[in-house]
Design an enzyme around this catalytic site. Structure first.
Site, PDB file in Angstrom:
ATOM      1  N   ASP A  12      17.670  39.131  25.381  1.00 58.40           N
ATOM      2  CA  ASP A  12      17.710  40.556  25.106  1.00 58.40           C
ATOM      3  C   ASP A  12      19.126  41.035  25.444  1.00 58.40           C
ATOM      4  O   ASP A  12      19.882  40.337  26.124  1.00 58.40           O
ATOM      5  CB  ASP A  12      16.656  41.254  25.973  1.00 58.40           C
ATOM      6  CG  ASP A  12      16.764  42.756  25.935  1.00 58.40           C
ATOM      7  OD1 ASP A  12      16.686  43.322  24.825  1.00 58.40           O
ATOM      8  OD2 ASP A  12      16.945  43.365  27.014  1.00 58.40           O
ATOM      9  N   ASP A  14      20.317  44.993  26.093  1.00 56.26           N
ATOM     10  CA  ASP A  14      20.376  46.082  27.063  1.00 56.26           C
ATOM     11  C   ASP A  14      19.488  45.794  28.271  1.00 56.26           C
ATOM     12  O   ASP A  14      18.298  45.512  28.130  1.00 56.26           O
ATOM     13  CB  ASP A  14      19.941  47.401  26.415  1.00 56.26           C
ATOM     14  CG  ASP A  14      20.972  47.925  25.438  1.00 56.26           C
ATOM     15  OD1 ASP A  14      22.143  48.055  25.824  1.00 56.26           O
ATOM     16  OD2 ASP A  14      20.606  48.207  24.275  1.00 56.26           O
ATOM     17  N   ASP A 168      14.400  41.856  30.201  1.00 53.31           N
ATOM     18  CA  ASP A 168      14.116  42.706  31.362  1.00 53.31           C
ATOM     19  C   ASP A 168      12.897  43.588  31.172  1.00 53.31           C
ATOM     20  O   ASP A 168      12.603  44.415  32.030  1.00 53.31           O
ATOM     21  CB  ASP A 168      15.329  43.598  31.656  1.00 53.31           C
ATOM     22  CG  ASP A 168      15.582  44.613  30.549  1.00 53.31           C
ATOM     23  OD1 ASP A 168      15.609  44.198  29.361  1.00 53.31           O
ATOM     24  OD2 ASP A 168      15.746  45.803  30.843  1.00 53.31           O
TER      25      ASP A 168
END
Length: 219
Positions: A12, A14, A168
Site C-alpha cells: 500500500d 499512504d 496499514d
C-alpha cells in the site's frame, strides 16, 4: 538461493510507505468543513483511508445527498494538492525497498490513490522506476475487492500463493485474504492494531525497521 515464501511483494502507499495519514485526515475534514457538513472525528476519517476517493467520501459521510460526493472529492483534492509536496517517506522505507530490489523480488503498489496522484507521489520521492507494476483505485475496483492483486499478479506473471500484500488498514488485509494472498500489517498507519489483528495477518510490524527485518529473514 531460492526465496522462502514470496516472489511478489505488494505495498500500500499512504500510511505504509508514505507518512500521510494525518494529512489525509485533515483534508477529509477540510472538505466537509468547506461544504458545511458535519466534521468527522479523526478515527472516522482515518478509517476510510485506503479506499478509492469516491468510496471513502461515501463511507465517511453516508447519509448525505449523493450529489454531494463529487463536490467532496473536489474539495479534498484541493486541500491535498496544497499539502502533498510536504509529505515524506517513513524512515527506512527507501533502504528497505532498495534491498528488496537487490534481492530480486518483484515489487508493486496497490493503492486507493488515483493514477495521477500516485505518479506524482512516486516522482516526488524518486521511486517512479523502482516498482515493477502499480495499480490505483481509479483503474479497477476499490479495496477490499481482490481485483488489484489479481491484476498485478497477472501482469507480472506471478503466483498469488507467493504474493504478499503489506498495508496499514483492514482494507489492505481483507483484499489480500479475498485474493488468496498473504497479508502483513503495519501498525504505524491509519487503522488501530486491534482492527488489523482481527484480520489475522501473517505478521504485524510496529515500524518500518521491524518490517524490513522480518522480510529480510522470512520473505
Amino acid at each position: 538461493m531460492p526465496r522462502k515464501q514470496f516472489d511478489l511483494i505488494v505495498f500500500d502507499w499512504d500510511g505504509t510507505l508514505m507518512d500521510s495519514t494525518s494529512t489525509i485526515v485533515k483534508c477529509i475534514q477540510g472538505a466537509c468543513r468547506d461544504l458545511g457538513l458535519p466534521i468527522p472525528r479523526d478515527e472516522a476519517a482515518s478509517h476510510v483511508i485506503g479506499l478509492g476517493l469516491f468510496e471513502a467520501m461515501q463511507a465517511v459521510m453516508p447519509n448525505v445527498d449523493p450529489a454531494i460526493y463529487p463536490r467532496m472529492v473536489e474539495r479534498y483534492r484541493y486541500h491535498f494538492l496544497s499539502k502533498d509536496h510536504e509529505l515524506v517517506l517513513f524512515d527506512g522505507v527507501r533502504e528497505m525497498l532498495a534491498e528488496l530490489v537487490q534481492e530480486g523480488y518483484f515489487l508493486a503498489v496497490a493503492t486507493g490513490k488515483s493514477r495521477v496522484g500516485l505518479n506524482r507521489a512516486l516522482n516526488a520521492v524518486g521511486l517512479l522506476s523502482l516498482f515493477d507494476a502499480t495499480r490505483c483505485a481509479d483503474e479497477t475496483f476499490s479495496k477490499p475487492h481482490p481485483a488489484m492483486l489479481q491484476e498485478l499478479t497477472r501482469e507480472l506473471g506471478q503466483d498469488m500463493k507467493r504474493t504478499v500484500m503489506i498495508g496499514d488498514t483492514s482494507h489492505d488485509l481483507l483484499m489480500a485474504s479475498n485474493a488468496g494472498a498473504a497479508g502483513i500489517a503495519v501498525q504505524y498507519g491509519a487503522h488501530p492494531v486491534a482492527q488489523l489483528d482481527a484480520c489475522m495477518p501473517l505478521y504485524s510490524a510496529a515500524s518500518v525497521h521491524q518490517l524490513h527485518g522480518w522480510l529480510s529473514v522470512n520473505a
